[in-house]
Motif scaffolding. Structure first.
Motif, PDB file in Angstrom:
ATOM      1  N   GLY A  12       4.208 -11.901  -8.827  1.00  0.00           N
ATOM      2  CA  GLY A  12       5.430 -11.483  -8.160  1.00  0.00           C
ATOM      3  C   GLY A  12       6.669 -11.848  -8.950  1.00  0.00           C
ATOM      4  N   ALA A  16       9.344  -9.230 -10.389  1.00  0.00           N
ATOM      5  CA  ALA A  16      10.762  -9.374 -10.050  1.00  0.00           C
ATOM      6  C   ALA A  16      11.602  -9.505 -11.314  1.00  0.00           C
ATOM      7  CB  ALA A  16      10.966 -10.577  -9.131  1.00  0.00           C
ATOM      8  N   ASP A  21      11.142  -4.892  -7.681  1.00  0.00           N
ATOM      9  CA  ASP A  21      11.087  -5.672  -6.446  1.00  0.00           C
ATOM     10  C   ASP A  21      10.047  -5.143  -5.457  1.00  0.00           C
ATOM     11  OD1 ASP A  21      12.931  -7.759  -6.931  1.00  0.00           O
ATOM     12  OD2 ASP A  21      14.577  -6.366  -6.630  1.00  0.00           O
ATOM     13  N   ASN A  22       9.742  -3.869  -5.498  1.00  0.00           N
ATOM     14  CA  ASN A  22       8.708  -3.344  -4.597  1.00  0.00           C
ATOM     15  C   ASN A  22       7.343  -3.921  -4.935  1.00  0.00           C
ATOM     16  OD1 ASN A  22      10.158  -1.555  -2.790  1.00  0.00           O
ATOM     17  ND2 ASN A  22      10.601  -0.355  -4.616  1.00  0.00           N
ATOM     18  N   LEU A  25       7.346  -7.673  -4.053  1.00  0.00           N
ATOM     19  CA  LEU A  25       7.212  -7.899  -2.620  1.00  0.00           C
ATOM     20  C   LEU A  25       5.743  -7.901  -2.195  1.00  0.00           C
ATOM     21  CD1 LEU A  25       8.506  -8.282   0.144  1.00  0.00           C
ATOM     22  CD2 LEU A  25       8.753  -5.791   0.286  1.00  0.00           C
ATOM     23  N   LYS A  26       4.961  -6.994  -2.739  1.00  0.00           N
ATOM     24  CA  LYS A  26       3.530  -6.951  -2.407  1.00  0.00           C
ATOM     25  C   LYS A  26       2.836  -8.249  -2.809  1.00  0.00           C
ATOM     26  CE  LYS A  26       3.258  -1.969  -2.856  1.00  0.00           C
ATOM     27  NZ  LYS A  26       2.744  -0.846  -3.618  1.00  0.00           N
ATOM     28  N   ARG A  29       4.114 -11.224  -0.530  1.00  0.00           N
ATOM     29  CA  ARG A  29       3.545 -11.163   0.824  1.00  0.00           C
ATOM     30  C   ARG A  29       2.077 -11.578   0.830  1.00  0.00           C
ATOM     31  NH1 ARG A  29       6.174  -5.873   3.755  1.00  0.00           N
ATOM     32  NH2 ARG A  29       7.876  -7.031   4.715  1.00  0.00           N
ATOM     33  N   THR A  45       9.450 -14.175  -0.872  1.00  0.00           N
ATOM     34  CA  THR A  45       9.357 -12.931  -0.100  1.00  0.00           C
ATOM     35  C   THR A  45      10.710 -12.608   0.511  1.00  0.00           C
ATOM     36  OG1 THR A  45       7.027 -13.359   0.399  1.00  0.00           O
ATOM     37  CG2 THR A  45       8.157 -11.767   1.797  1.00  0.00           C
ATOM     38  N   CYS A  48      13.231 -11.451  -2.119  1.00  0.00           N
ATOM     39  CA  CYS A  48      12.913 -10.092  -2.551  1.00  0.00           C
ATOM     40  C   CYS A  48      13.352  -9.074  -1.496  1.00  0.00           C
ATOM     41  CB  CYS A  48      11.415  -9.997  -2.819  1.00  0.00           C
ATOM     42  SG  CYS A  48      10.924  -8.511  -3.681  1.00  0.00           S
ATOM     43  N   LEU A  49      13.070  -9.355  -0.249  1.00  0.00           N
ATOM     44  CA  LEU A  49      13.499  -8.465   0.829  1.00  0.00           C
ATOM     45  C   LEU A  49      15.021  -8.341   0.854  1.00  0.00           C
ATOM     46  CD1 LEU A  49      11.020  -9.612   3.598  1.00  0.00           C
ATOM     47  CD2 LEU A  49      11.204  -7.278   2.703  1.00  0.00           C
ATOM     48  N   ALA A  58      14.013 -10.190   5.928  1.00  0.00           N
ATOM     49  CA  ALA A  58      14.226 -11.380   5.101  1.00  0.00           C
ATOM     50  C   ALA A  58      14.518 -12.595   5.976  1.00  0.00           C
ATOM     51  CB  ALA A  58      15.375 -11.141   4.127  1.00  0.00           C
ATOM     52  N   TYR A  61      11.414 -14.218   7.256  1.00  0.00           N
ATOM     53  CA  TYR A  61      10.703 -15.028   6.262  1.00  0.00           C
ATOM     54  C   TYR A  61      11.441 -16.322   5.967  1.00  0.00           C
ATOM     55  CZ  TYR A  61       6.951 -11.777   5.272  1.00  0.00           C
ATOM     56  OH  TYR A  61       5.827 -11.001   5.366  1.00  0.00           O
TER      57      TYR A  61
END
Length: 65
Positions: A12, A16, A21-22, A25-26, A29, A45, A48-49, A58, A61
């Motif tokens: 991640g 990033a 970022d998509n 995010l996976k 998470r 997480t 990133c959100l 966000a 989290y």
């Protein structure tokens, strides 16, 4: 932190760092799911959100840890 979670967290961070970022995010998470006690997985997480403009998610989290 389980080894798999640490690996996902690193993936991640790399995603990033490339501005994806998509994908990040996976990974974040998944890391948070595997290691629910990991504050860094939840924080990453949330960060990133936030970058994706998904502030309500966000906040959830950030409140977890």
């Amino acid at each position: 932190m389980p080894l798999e979670s640490a690996f996902l967290l690193r993936q991640g961070l790399e995603s990033a760092g490339r501005g994806d970022d998509n994908a990040a995010l996976k990974y974040f998470r998944q890391a948070a799911f595997i290691a629910p006690a990991s504050s860094s997985a939840f924080r990453k997480t949330a960060e990133c959100l936030s970058r994706l403009g998904r502030f309500e998610e966000a906040r959830n989290y950030y409140q977890c840890h």
